[in-house]
Design a protein around this motif. Structure first.
Motif, mmCIF file in Angstrom:
data_model
loop_
_atom_site.group_PDB
_atom_site.id
_atom_site.type_symbol
_atom_site.label_atom_id
_atom_site.label_comp_id
_atom_site.label_asym_id
_atom_site.label_seq_id
_atom_site.Cartn_x
_atom_site.Cartn_y
_atom_site.Cartn_z
ATOM 1 N N MET A 257 -1.548 6.612 2.772
ATOM 2 C CA MET A 257 -2.559 7.305 2.093
ATOM 3 C C MET A 257 -3.625 7.954 2.774
ATOM 4 S SD MET A 257 -3.278 4.506 -1.041
ATOM 5 C CE MET A 257 -2.082 3.912 -1.922
ATOM 6 N N MET A 258 -4.008 7.181 3.882
ATOM 7 C CA MET A 258 -4.986 7.640 4.702
ATOM 8 C C MET A 258 -4.380 8.952 5.919
ATOM 9 S SD MET A 258 -7.243 5.925 3.628
ATOM 10 C CE MET A 258 -6.999 4.978 2.422
ATOM 11 N N ARG A 259 -3.331 8.643 6.093
ATOM 12 C CA ARG A 259 -2.762 9.774 6.937
ATOM 13 C C ARG A 259 -2.774 11.073 6.149
ATOM 14 N NH1 ARG A 259 0.081 8.790 11.531
ATOM 15 N NH2 ARG A 259 1.636 10.516 10.864
ATOM 16 N N THR A 260 -2.493 10.891 5.040
ATOM 17 C CA THR A 260 -2.320 12.174 4.125
ATOM 18 C C THR A 260 -3.836 12.781 4.117
ATOM 19 O OG1 THR A 260 -0.548 11.238 2.926
ATOM 20 C CG2 THR A 260 -1.510 13.048 1.740
ATOM 21 N N ILE A 261 -4.852 11.861 3.537
ATOM 22 C CA ILE A 261 -5.949 12.533 3.569
ATOM 23 C C ILE A 261 -6.563 13.181 4.569
ATOM 24 C CG2 ILE A 261 -8.503 11.855 3.318
ATOM 25 C CD1 ILE A 261 -7.339 9.253 1.507
ATOM 26 N N TRP B 219 -15.600 9.580 17.598
ATOM 27 C CA TRP B 219 -15.983 10.277 16.105
ATOM 28 C C TRP B 219 -17.342 10.022 15.855
ATOM 29 C CZ3 TRP B 219 -12.539 13.184 13.933
ATOM 30 C CH2 TRP B 219 -11.177 13.072 14.266
ATOM 31 N N ILE B 220 -18.084 9.635 16.812
ATOM 32 C CA ILE B 220 -19.623 9.387 16.483
ATOM 33 C C ILE B 220 -20.353 10.444 17.001
ATOM 34 C CG2 ILE B 220 -21.562 8.033 17.101
ATOM 35 C CD1 ILE B 220 -19.501 5.592 17.383
ATOM 36 N N GLY B 221 -21.306 10.921 16.161
ATOM 37 C CA GLY B 221 -22.147 11.925 16.677
ATOM 38 C C GLY B 221 -21.808 13.380 16.380
ATOM 39 N N ILE B 222 -20.720 13.360 15.507
ATOM 40 C CA ILE B 222 -20.089 15.107 15.233
ATOM 41 C C ILE B 222 -20.400 15.298 13.817
ATOM 42 C CG2 ILE B 222 -18.500 14.754 17.155
ATOM 43 C CD1 ILE B 222 -16.365 14.324 14.713
ATOM 44 N N GLY B 223 -21.313 14.762 13.139
ATOM 45 C CA GLY B 223 -21.657 15.065 11.829
ATOM 46 C C GLY B 223 -20.620 14.623 10.741
ATOM 47 N N LEU B 224 -20.053 13.734 10.729
ATOM 48 C CA LEU B 224 -18.948 13.268 9.684
ATOM 49 C C LEU B 224 -19.479 12.843 8.509
ATOM 50 C CD1 LEU B 224 -16.371 10.873 11.716
ATOM 51 C CD2 LEU B 224 -16.095 13.261 10.992
ATOM 52 N N SER B 225 -18.796 13.179 7.214
ATOM 53 C CA SER B 225 -19.035 12.859 6.038
ATOM 54 C C SER B 225 -18.379 11.597 5.682
ATOM 55 C CB SER B 225 -18.917 13.990 4.793
ATOM 56 O OG SER B 225 -19.514 14.983 5.367
ATOM 57 N N VAL B 226 -17.129 11.578 6.224
ATOM 58 C CA VAL B 226 -16.405 10.437 5.916
ATOM 59 C C VAL B 226 -15.610 9.916 7.252
ATOM 60 C CG1 VAL B 226 -14.266 9.594 4.406
ATOM 61 C CG2 VAL B 226 -15.776 11.355 3.479
ATOM 62 N N LEU B 227 -15.555 8.746 7.362
ATOM 63 C CA LEU B 227 -14.925 8.256 8.491
ATOM 64 C C LEU B 227 -13.791 7.081 8.006
ATOM 65 C CD1 LEU B 227 -14.431 7.943 11.700
ATOM 66 C CD2 LEU B 227 -15.980 6.195 11.576
ATOM 67 N N ILE B 228 -12.475 7.495 8.494
ATOM 68 C CA ILE B 228 -11.393 6.194 7.931
ATOM 69 C C ILE B 228 -11.230 5.661 9.066
ATOM 70 C CG2 ILE B 228 -9.082 6.076 7.089
ATOM 71 C CD1 ILE B 228 -9.257 9.210 5.912
ATOM 72 N N LEU B 229 -11.266 4.316 8.938
ATOM 73 C CA LEU B 229 -10.788 3.217 10.061
ATOM 74 C C LEU B 229 -9.703 2.455 9.667
ATOM 75 C CD1 LEU B 229 -14.739 1.997 10.585
ATOM 76 C CD2 LEU B 229 -13.627 3.576 12.032
ATOM 77 N N ASP B 230 -8.767 2.525 10.357
ATOM 78 C CA ASP B 230 -7.474 1.810 10.098
ATOM 79 C C ASP B 230 -7.334 0.893 10.978
ATOM 80 O OD1 ASP B 230 -5.152 1.231 9.116
ATOM 81 O OD2 ASP B 230 -3.858 3.060 9.388
ATOM 82 N N GLU B 231 -7.479 -0.420 10.562
ATOM 83 C CA GLU B 231 -7.524 -1.436 11.651
ATOM 84 C C GLU B 231 -8.480 -1.335 12.790
ATOM 85 O OE1 GLU B 231 -6.046 -4.192 10.414
ATOM 86 O OE2 GLU B 231 -4.339 -3.510 9.374
ATOM 87 N N PRO B 232 -9.912 -1.280 12.529
ATOM 88 C CA PRO B 232 -10.717 -1.134 13.393
ATOM 89 C C PRO B 232 -11.222 -1.897 14.373
ATOM 90 C CG PRO B 232 -11.713 -1.408 11.421
ATOM 91 C CD PRO B 232 -10.528 -1.423 11.055
ATOM 92 N N THR B 233 -10.835 -3.228 14.102
ATOM 93 C CA THR B 233 -10.825 -4.414 15.250
ATOM 94 C C THR B 233 -9.863 -4.935 15.713
ATOM 95 O OG1 THR B 233 -11.412 -5.930 13.327
ATOM 96 C CG2 THR B 233 -13.320 -4.725 13.982
ATOM 97 N N ARG B 234 -8.726 -4.255 15.691
ATOM 98 C CA ARG B 234 -7.470 -4.719 16.009
ATOM 99 C C ARG B 234 -7.448 -4.905 17.680
ATOM 100 N NH1 ARG B 234 -2.457 -1.571 17.497
ATOM 101 N NH2 ARG B 234 -0.971 -3.078 18.101
ATOM 102 N N GLY B 235 -7.227 -6.334 18.136
ATOM 103 C CA GLY B 235 -7.086 -6.564 19.381
ATOM 104 C C GLY B 235 -8.542 -6.656 20.069
ATOM 105 N N VAL B 236 -9.597 -6.830 19.375
ATOM 106 C CA VAL B 236 -11.088 -6.695 19.738
ATOM 107 C C VAL B 236 -11.512 -8.043 19.620
ATOM 108 C CG1 VAL B 236 -13.270 -5.686 19.256
ATOM 109 C CG2 VAL B 236 -11.348 -4.274 19.169
#
Length: 493
Positions: free
Chosen positions: A293-297, A407-424
């Motif tokens: 779903m996210m890849r399609t968006i 992706w930070i600091g470029i004026g995004l409206s929407v940020l999709i995070l897919d497994e953002p803390t994997r291996g962190v």
């Protein structure tokens, strides 16, 4: 197999990664190896299997001083390594990947396909894996690739298995199955080195724990003799009082709306919206369709039918460039192949999505770009000597921070995070969570796909659950529990 590593040192150029590490692995134990990203855990194990050679120190295996020239030699001696960064050949089938370099042949030297299929099916059965053996590995999800790597290691009949973040891309059901396999291996006398940032797993399945910090051994203890807070303090050198920062949700207007979205074989009739300043968690089992779903968006894949609306206007997203122009960013779950250019520097990766802002007249303003990168390195506490360091030389967790930073600091409206803390690690996770809060306070809408239920519960304002390509339910933050999310994820009501 009993292994003792003493006084291990390793430097890469001027970068001192290990500065006197001691580690002992007893026969038939599950030994946790923990530390912040960049502490040197993976490097230590790579030295054990001969991928890197130590600068000084000794390795004794079953009473004999032993140094392997390469991982193949270590594998022949009974030591297997399931790496965090998956080593799957995408253009080969699943079966070919399982037996690469270990093919079974008949007495005439021909490939014995029936024997290989039988062995693969038996191993998949033990792991409750249902991936077709003739599928190209490149078509598999990250979680499926992880299960292929686990199956491949188990098929070597190793006496020692090093597991580096083995559950990072797995769902709760697959994790429980892996734990059953680990318990079975332990009964057979197999030793496991278990590298993970998931504290619950460590206390559930491990016998002892060794904590590393800044390239040194801090402590080794039996699991019953320690606790969560003690381990975290030793890892990060300070106390972390709350795993999830306090969050004040104040959603605004709808910024992204997905209407009747379908893609054959992946998801059907998907409808949801997300508001400014809101974090929506997407939960579900591996293969449920969340990532698709996210890849399609984001335009990586195309919709068969349905509409995407941004700020009240219908948009046509045919590729990632269209998505970025609409104000949508995407942190992919596959950082190695899709999120980073591994042979680029940290700096070059960070500015890839934002080059035009540093070149208003076609020429890059070097000082402005460097200031931007330095701020992000400091803000995300990326462990590196220089922004010129190649991304492939960073630990997995620090690579993940670079993916998020771009992706930070470029004026995004929407940020999709897919497994953002994997291996962190636990400290870095909190930094990412704080960053998510800061972004939503600035009005950014965040969609977070995560296989970690505590993370979904701890950071989401609303939770959307996906089952077999359909949204099976939506749960408010106040009503959400692990039980009702798993009920929806498995098709219950």
């Amino acid at each position: 197999m009993h292994i003792t590593m003493q006084g291990i040192h390793k430097s890469f150029g001027a970068n001192r990664v290990l500065t006197g590490v001691d580690f002992e692995l007893k026969a038939g134990e599950v030994h946790a190896l923990m530390g912040e990203n960049g502490a040197g855990k993976s490097t230590l194990m790579n030295i054990l299997i001969g991928l890197h050679q130590r600068d000084q120190g000794t390795i004794v295996i079953d009473g004999q001083e032993t140094y392997f020239a390469n991982p193949k030699e270590a594998e022949r001696s009974g030591i297997a390594f399931i790496h965090q960064e998956l080593n799957v050949w995408p253009d080969m089938t699943v079966l070919d990947n399982l037996f690469i370099g270990k093919e079974r042949t008949s007495k005439f030297g021909l490939l014995n396909m029936n024997e290989m299929k039988a062995l693969a099916n038996e191993q998949f059965r033990k792991l409750s894996v249902t991936i077709p053996l003739n599928r190209e590995a490149g078509e598999c999800s990250v979680g499926e690739k992880q299960m292929i790597e686990i199956a491949k290691a188990l098929m070597t009949h190793a006496k020692v298995i090093v597991m580096d973040e083995p559950t990072a891309a797995l769902t709760e059901r697959e994790i429980q199955k892996l734990f059953e396999v680990i318990a079975s291996l332990k009964k057979e006398g197999v030793s496991i080195v278990y590298i993970s940032h998931r504290m619950e797993e460590i206390f559930a399945i491990c016998d002892r724990i060794t904590v590393m910090r800044d390239g040194k051994t801090v402590d080794t203890k039996a699991i019953p003799d320690t606790n969560f807070d003690d381990v975290v303090k030793k890892m990060v050198g300070r106390e972390i009082t709350d795993r999830y920062p306090e969050r004040t949700s104040n959603p605004g207007k709808v910024v992204l709306e997905v209407k009747n979205a379908s893609k054959k074989g992946q998801f059907k009739d998907v409808n949801f919206s997300v508001r400014t300043g809101e974090i929506i968690g997407f939960s579900g089992l591996m293969g449920s369709g969340r990532t698709e779903m996210m890849r399609t968006i984001f335009g990586l894949d195309s919709l068969d039918q349905g509409e995407i609306w941004v700020r009240g206007e219908k948009v046509s997203i045919r590729n990632p460039d269209d998505a970025m122009k609409a104000g949508i960013g995407f942190v992919t779950e596959d950082r190695k192949d899709e999120g980073l250019v591994l042979d680029f520097s940290i700096r070059d990766n960070m500015v890839l999505t934002n080059l035009y802002s540093f070149a208003p007249k076609g020429l890059i303003i070097d000082k402005k770009e460097q200031e931007f990168v330095d701020i992000l390195i400091q803000r995300l506490q990326i462990k590196t000597q220089s922004s010129a360091t190649l991304v492939r030389n960073l630990s997995g967790g620090n690579q993940q921070k670079v993916v998020i930073a771009k992706w930070i600091g470029i004026g995004l409206s929407v940020l999709i995070l897919d497994e953002p803390t994997r291996g962190v690690d636990v400290g870095a996770k909190r930094e990412i969570y704080q960053l998510m809060n800061e972004l939503t306070e600035r009005g950014v809408a965040i969609i977070m796909v995560s296989s970690e239920l505590p993370e979904v519960l701890g950071m989401s304002d609303r939770i959307i659950v996906v089952h077999e390509g359909k949204i099976s339910g939506e749960v408010s933050q106040q009503e959400a529990t692990q039980e009702n999310i798993m009920t929806l994820a498995t098709g219950g009501q």
